[in-house]
Write an enzyme that holds these catalytic residues in place. Structure first.
Site, PDB file in Angstrom:
ATOM      1  N   HIS A 197       0.834  -1.208   0.000  1.00  0.00           N
ATOM      2  CA  HIS A 197       0.000   0.000   0.000  1.00  0.00           C
ATOM      3  C   HIS A 197       0.867   1.256   0.000  1.00  0.00           C
ATOM      4  O   HIS A 197       0.557   2.237  -0.684  1.00  0.00           O
ATOM      5  CB  HIS A 197      -0.920  -0.040   1.216  1.00  0.00           C
ATOM      6  CG  HIS A 197      -1.838   1.120   1.318  1.00  0.00           C
ATOM      7  ND1 HIS A 197      -1.723   2.068   2.312  1.00  0.00           N
ATOM      8  CD2 HIS A 197      -2.885   1.513   0.552  1.00  0.00           C
ATOM      9  CE1 HIS A 197      -2.667   2.974   2.159  1.00  0.00           C
ATOM     10  NE2 HIS A 197      -3.389   2.675   1.103  1.00  0.00           N
ATOM     11  N   GLU A 210       2.163   1.819  -3.474  1.00  0.00           N
ATOM     12  CA  GLU A 210       1.112   2.395  -4.324  1.00  0.00           C
ATOM     13  C   GLU A 210       1.003   3.902  -4.101  1.00  0.00           C
ATOM     14  O   GLU A 210       0.897   4.684  -5.053  1.00  0.00           O
ATOM     15  CB  GLU A 210      -0.212   1.704  -4.040  1.00  0.00           C
ATOM     16  CG  GLU A 210      -1.415   2.318  -4.730  1.00  0.00           C
ATOM     17  CD  GLU A 210      -2.538   2.629  -3.760  1.00  0.00           C
ATOM     18  OE1 GLU A 210      -3.005   3.789  -3.744  1.00  0.00           O
ATOM     19  OE2 GLU A 210      -2.950   1.721  -3.017  1.00  0.00           O
ATOM     20  N   HIS A 211       1.055   4.327  -2.839  1.00  0.00           N
ATOM     21  CA  HIS A 211       0.993   5.753  -2.528  1.00  0.00           C
ATOM     22  C   HIS A 211       2.204   6.504  -3.088  1.00  0.00           C
ATOM     23  O   HIS A 211       2.067   7.610  -3.617  1.00  0.00           O
ATOM     24  CB  HIS A 211       0.938   5.958  -1.011  1.00  0.00           C
ATOM     25  CG  HIS A 211      -0.451   5.946  -0.452  1.00  0.00           C
ATOM     26  ND1 HIS A 211      -0.974   6.997   0.260  1.00  0.00           N
ATOM     27  CD2 HIS A 211      -1.435   5.007  -0.518  1.00  0.00           C
ATOM     28  CE1 HIS A 211      -2.215   6.702   0.631  1.00  0.00           C
ATOM     29  NE2 HIS A 211      -2.515   5.504   0.175  1.00  0.00           N
ATOM     30  N   GLU A 220      -4.525   7.493   7.824  1.00  0.00           N
ATOM     31  CA  GLU A 220      -5.527   6.606   7.228  1.00  0.00           C
ATOM     32  C   GLU A 220      -5.828   5.431   8.153  1.00  0.00           C
ATOM     33  O   GLU A 220      -6.988   5.032   8.320  1.00  0.00           O
ATOM     34  CB  GLU A 220      -5.028   6.116   5.864  1.00  0.00           C
ATOM     35  CG  GLU A 220      -6.046   5.351   5.057  1.00  0.00           C
ATOM     36  CD  GLU A 220      -5.509   4.939   3.692  1.00  0.00           C
ATOM     37  OE1 GLU A 220      -6.244   4.242   2.967  1.00  0.00           O
ATOM     38  OE2 GLU A 220      -4.368   5.301   3.340  1.00  0.00           O
TER      39      GLU A 220
END
Length: 421
Positions: free
Chosen positions: A47, A50-51, A127
């Site tokens: 993740h 991806e960011h 998040e």
């Protein structure tokens, strides 16, 4: 057939579906790597990677990436799941070249600038905090973890604040090099796109991607069990389920029809019984998540503490009852819902590009719509009853509950009925 497929020298598949009535194109790179590919000390790295894709390359700053794509009216996005990561853009047909150039750039030449990395780590920690403050999201993470304890397939995609803050740019680069390999990558586009042109541009821009095969995944081992989390909330959030099946399983479509019959819409059994007739909740639904070698079948609902026991009994009763009494009318209605969803994907360039890429990654081929519709149509009452019986027969239910302490134990007691005890 408008679908065309080519394979680049490094194993990347390029697939297109030209939709001549459209002026825009949806284009993306799908990678058959996600949270499940993470090693023990890499929880959350998929993740984070991806960011970081949008945080600058050797040729473009983060701001320039955003400005270039929006200058032509396009948009860009990405997503990480358990087994896949996607990077996609939507642009005018004439700007497909720019789209593939930006996507290739962020995957082959990421800068991983230290200051950007630290900022993005903090964004992800925020998040994670948002999920912790949202019980109807958190209950799903805890459900997955309880179903597959101690395995990457069972861990939250986001990671933990500790793991995320600990990643270095070298670790990101190593993970990228290990998992983003040609045979596990698909360039997929639908809409106003020319296949041969996209192949030429993808070949030129993605030639640096390695051709090796990434390590095989460890088989998932379903365990089940109960996870009770006391929180001072207005409602109790309940998520109960059983081991489902792989998307490659012969019973996959029967499980999908079953989830629709139980909780797939306003006419479903759970919605009509638990919400409409009993008034025990606002939201209740069923789902079936499928992976390469396993799956999870679950039912979610939120209710008041005093209604937990009745709601839990009602849900379990419906699971058992469906295995014996599901009707032809219910099955036909569920199949119609599924076919509409399937055919609607053909009307959206984004959904179509996604559908094609996932079929290549999951099955190694494009599955004709007619073939999928035929498999859905072949599901009958006997198949749905068998799927329900198979779920129950596996036993070992998984239960995740978040809410006031008084609402936890009643759900745990009732769900044990699914274990055969």
């Amino acid at each position: 057939m408008s679908v065309k497929i080519s394979t680049l020298d490094n194993g990347i598949t390029v697939i297109t579906d030209e939709m001549s009535h459209l002026g825009t194109a949806s284009l993306g790179i799908w990678v058959g790597a996600g949270a499940r590919d993470e090693k023990g000390d890499e929880h959350g790295i998929s993740h984070l990677l991806e960011h970081m894709a949008f945080k600058g390359t050797r040729r473009r700053s983060a701001r320039r990436i955003a400005e270039e794509i929006e200058q032509v009216g396009g948009d860009i996005n990405a997503a990480t799941s358990v087994e896949q990561t996607t990077y996609n853009v939507r642009v005018l047909g004439e700007d497909v070249g720019l789209g593939i150039d930006i996507l290739a750039d962020i995957l082959t030449e990421p800068a991983f600038a230290p200051d950007e990395l630290e900022r993005e780590k903090n964004v992800i920690v925020q998040e994670i905090g948002a999920v912790m403050d949202t019980p109807d999201d958190l209950v799903f993470d805890l459900f997955q973890e309880q179903a597959f304890p101690g395995q990457s397939v069972g861990r939250s995609i986001l990671g933990t604040p500790e793991t995320v803050r600990g990643f270095s740019r070298d670790q990101l680069g190593a993970y990228l090099g290990r998992t983003y390999r040609g045979p596990r990558m698909v360039v997929s586009a639908a809409g106003a796109v020319e296949h041969d042109r996209l192949v030429d541009e993808a070949s030129a821009r993605l030639s640096g991607v390695g051709n090796g095969v990434a390590p095989d995944l460890s088989p998932a081992t379903y365990a089940g069990g109960t996870r009770l989390t006391a929180r001072d909330l207005e409602q109790v959030h309940i998520l109960m389920g059983l081991e489902g099946c792989s998307y490659k399983d012969a019973d996959y479509h029967a499980h999908q029809v079953l989830s629709n019959v139980l909780g797939g819409g306003m006419s479903s059994r759970l919605f009509q019984d638990v919400r409409e007739e009993r008034g025990l909740c606002y939201s209740i639904y069923a789902f079936h998540w499928s992976y390469q070698d396993t799956g999870l079948f679950g039912i979610y609902a939120g209710t008041d503490t005093g209604d937990v026991e009745e709601l839990s009994h009602a849900v379990v009763d419906q699971i058992f009852d469906t295995a014996e009494t599901v009707t032809e009318l219910e099955v036909a209605r569920a199949k119609a819902q599924m076919k509409v969803g399937l055919l609607a994907a053909l009307e959206s360039s984004g959904a179509r590009a996604d559908q094609l890429a996932r079929q290549i990654l999951g099955f190694g081929r494009v599955i004709p719509v007619e073939e999928i519709v035929a498999k859905v149509e072949a599901v009958d009452v006997a198949a749905v009853r068998a799927a329900a019986s198979r779920l129950i027969g596996r036993g070992r239910p998984t239960l995740s509950v978040i809410g006031p302490k008084g609402g936890l134990e009643p759900a745990a007691r009732v769900v044990q009925r699914l274990s055969g005890h």
